[in-house]
Design an enzyme around this catalytic site. Structure first.
Site, PDB file in Angstrom:
ATOM      1  N   TRP A 151      82.310  57.917  11.176  1.00  0.00           N
ATOM      2  CA  TRP A 151      81.584  57.135  12.182  1.00  0.00           C
ATOM      3  C   TRP A 151      82.501  56.768  13.335  1.00  0.00           C
ATOM      4  CZ3 TRP A 151      82.265  52.275  14.255  1.00  0.00           C
ATOM      5  CH2 TRP A 151      81.198  51.741  14.980  1.00  0.00           C
ATOM      6  N   HIS A 152      83.760  56.500  13.009  1.00  0.00           N
ATOM      7  CA  HIS A 152      84.707  56.100  14.049  1.00  0.00           C
ATOM      8  C   HIS A 152      85.151  57.274  14.912  1.00  0.00           C
ATOM      9  CE1 HIS A 152      85.039  52.389  11.644  1.00  0.00           C
ATOM     10  NE2 HIS A 152      85.465  51.850  12.753  1.00  0.00           N
ATOM     11  N   GLY A 153      85.090  58.472  14.408  1.00  0.00           N
ATOM     12  CA  GLY A 153      85.508  59.592  15.227  1.00  0.00           C
ATOM     13  C   GLY A 153      85.480  60.904  14.476  1.00  0.00           C
ATOM     14  N   PHE A 193      83.836  55.024  20.459  1.00  0.00           N
ATOM     15  CA  PHE A 193      83.149  55.262  19.188  1.00  0.00           C
ATOM     16  C   PHE A 193      81.656  55.144  19.340  1.00  0.00           C
ATOM     17  CE2 PHE A 193      87.246  53.251  17.473  1.00  0.00           C
ATOM     18  CZ  PHE A 193      87.876  54.470  17.464  1.00  0.00           C
TER      19      PHE A 193
END
Length: 495
Positions: free
Chosen positions: A343-345, A495
């Site tokens: 989800w963050h990257g 993000f």
């Protein structure tokens, strides 16, 4: 547009607040006018830097609005009492699936398509199938904040499907909820059920404006005076070649990044909460002193709370949580944190960051000793806190490095594998950077609450006057830094 920019502080915010409160005084229908204005200016806020991608958030809004209209229609026909024991109809399940597929499809297309193509090409090369490789002919831009507003919009559909919230037929109210500019691009992730009543009726008074403004003023320096100052050293260290660093410099850069990411992200969240309070909305707290945690389990109760509770309520618990035995619980934890990392990257480093936290959480859950369960592995507090902080630092190394090779080089430096043993001289940090680092660590790590009385005596008038003067001084210094500084976006915007 960012909160710490000249355009936002001196143009956008004053004009928006003036127009908003003018409309809130219109009497009958004032909330409708105010919400329409809020939706419009929020779209302007989003489109300021990305006018060509504003259609993405509008499409997500339209899909979830229509899906919930379908859900509510079925409730009225088949389950007007919203009995949780009655099964959902086929059409309701179709509406939910449509919302999930559309939102996750948009997120996957913009955020993960290039990463997936790279993984495919790497596998094809490893298998000797060079002809199966392909290159995307175009570069896909990532809409700012897409991970936040897709999760927020999806939570609305899921909550209505479960019967935890009632959907709205008012498109303006829903549009204002999804695109509300204070928390649009970097959270906190707000659930519709938490602000539904305030969207329909709110009356922000002077006490709300004062409390919200005070929170904004106090948190703005977290970004511009602490996070942006230590960011110079963090960027210098993580951007340098491994051979140009030694162990001391690597630790200096990591500590600077540790302070930067907390004060940058929590500063944004707190400013968003303050702006929401000014306008009459109550947003959830997003940071609860995470570096004071005594375990990684507690860290995730304190860090990015709106995201961790989102994954808990919409993924971990539906998967079975900890109800299916140790193996099932471990699998659930790993899956949640793998997805949390991605989800963050779209990068292997984020995947490993998620795996690290999933592993530590699993070990802490199954290897507690004795009756003490509020610290990692039942350790005494004086050992549990250093363990937790070192584990978080290891995670931030993965989080900040751009590639697996850089991650390996940096870990070797941290463990003493650098070319030198002493800190490089002169160190890549200024006096102001050292002060910001020391202040940041002093605020973030020690638990000052233990030294505060439960019922402090009332402050004298002179103290309150001094406090107001200090706030004005902080604001003045921060504004001067904004006027003199370069553009510095918040970390979580990407993000």
């Amino acid at each position: 547009m960012v909160f710490s920019s000249v355009t936002f502080l001196f143009l956008y915010l004053p004009v928006v607040l003036a127009g908003y409160f003018l409309l809130m005084q219109r009497g009958v229908g004032r909330h409708g006018w105010a919400n329409a204005f809020l939706w419009l200016v929020s779209l302007l806020f989003y489109a300021w830097g990305e006018p060509l991608l504003v259609w993405v958030i509008l499409l997500s809004t339209a899909i979830d609005y229509m899906a919930v209209l379908g859900l509510e229609s079925e409730f009225r026909r088949h389950n007007p009492e919203r009995d949780p024991t009655l099964p959902r109809t086929r059409r309701q399940r179709a509406m939910l699936i449509t919302s999930l597929v559309a939102n996750l499809g948009l997120l996957a297309f913009f955020k993960y398509l290039h990463f997936a193509a790279g993984v495919w090409n790497g596998c094809a090369e490893a298998l000797g199938l060079a002809g199966a490789q392909f290159e995307l002919a175009w570069k896909i831009g990532l809409p700012v904040g897409i991970s936040f507003y897709t999760f927020q919009s999806m939570s609305y559909t899921i909550d209505v499907f479960r019967g935890h919230a009632r959907g709205t037929r008012n498109l303006i109210d829903f549009g204002a909820y999804v695109t509300m500019f204070p928390q649009l691009v970097a959270g906190p992730i707000v659930r519709y059920v938490d602000v539904a009543a305030e969207l329909r009726k709110r009356a922000p008074g002077w006490a709300d404006v004062q409390a919200g403004a005070q929170r904004f003023i106090i948190r703005l320096p977290k970004k511009v005076l602490i996070a942006d100052t230590v960011a110079v050293t963090a960027d210098h260290v993580f951007g340098a070649a491994p051979g140009a660093l030694d162990t001391g410099t690597a630790w200096l850069g990591l500590l600077c990044y540790t302070v930067q990411i907390l004060f940058d992200f929590s500063g944004y969240s707190d400013m968003a909460i303050g702006l929401g309070r000014i306008m009459g909305f109550t947003f959830p707290e997003n940071f609860l002193h995470p570096y004071r945690a005594r375990s990684i389990t507690e860290f995730w109760r304190r860090w990015h709370v709106s995201l961790s509770t989102w994954f808990r309520d919409y993924l971990y618990i539906p998967l079975g949580g900890n109800r299916g035995g140790p193996l099932r619980t471990a699998c659930n934890l790993y899956l949640v944190f793998i997805l949390c990392g991605l989800w963050h990257g779209a990068n292997y480093t984020f995947l490993l960051w998620g795996l690290l936290h999933g592993t530590l959480l699993t070990f802490e859950r199954f290897f507690r000793r004795g009756a003490r369960t509020d610290t990692a592995f039942g350790l005494p507090v004086w050992l549990a806190r250093p363990y937790t902080l070192l584990a978080v630092l290891a995670g931030w190394t993965l989080f900040r490095c751009e590639s697996l090779s850089q991650t390996g080089d940096f870990f070797r430096l941290l463990l003493g594998g650098g070319p030198g043993e002493a800190l490089l001289f002169p160190p890549p940090i200024t006096l102001s950077g050292l002060i910001a680092l020391a202040v940041g660590l002093a605020i973030a790590v020690p638990d000052w609450s233990r030294h505060r009385p439960l019922h402090p005596p009332p402050r004298p008038a002179a103290w309150l006057l001094l406090q107001r003067a200090g706030l004005l001084l902080l604001l003045a210094v921060s504004l001067l830094r904004v006027l003199a500084g370069a553009y510095s976006p918040f970390i979580y915007f990407r993000f």
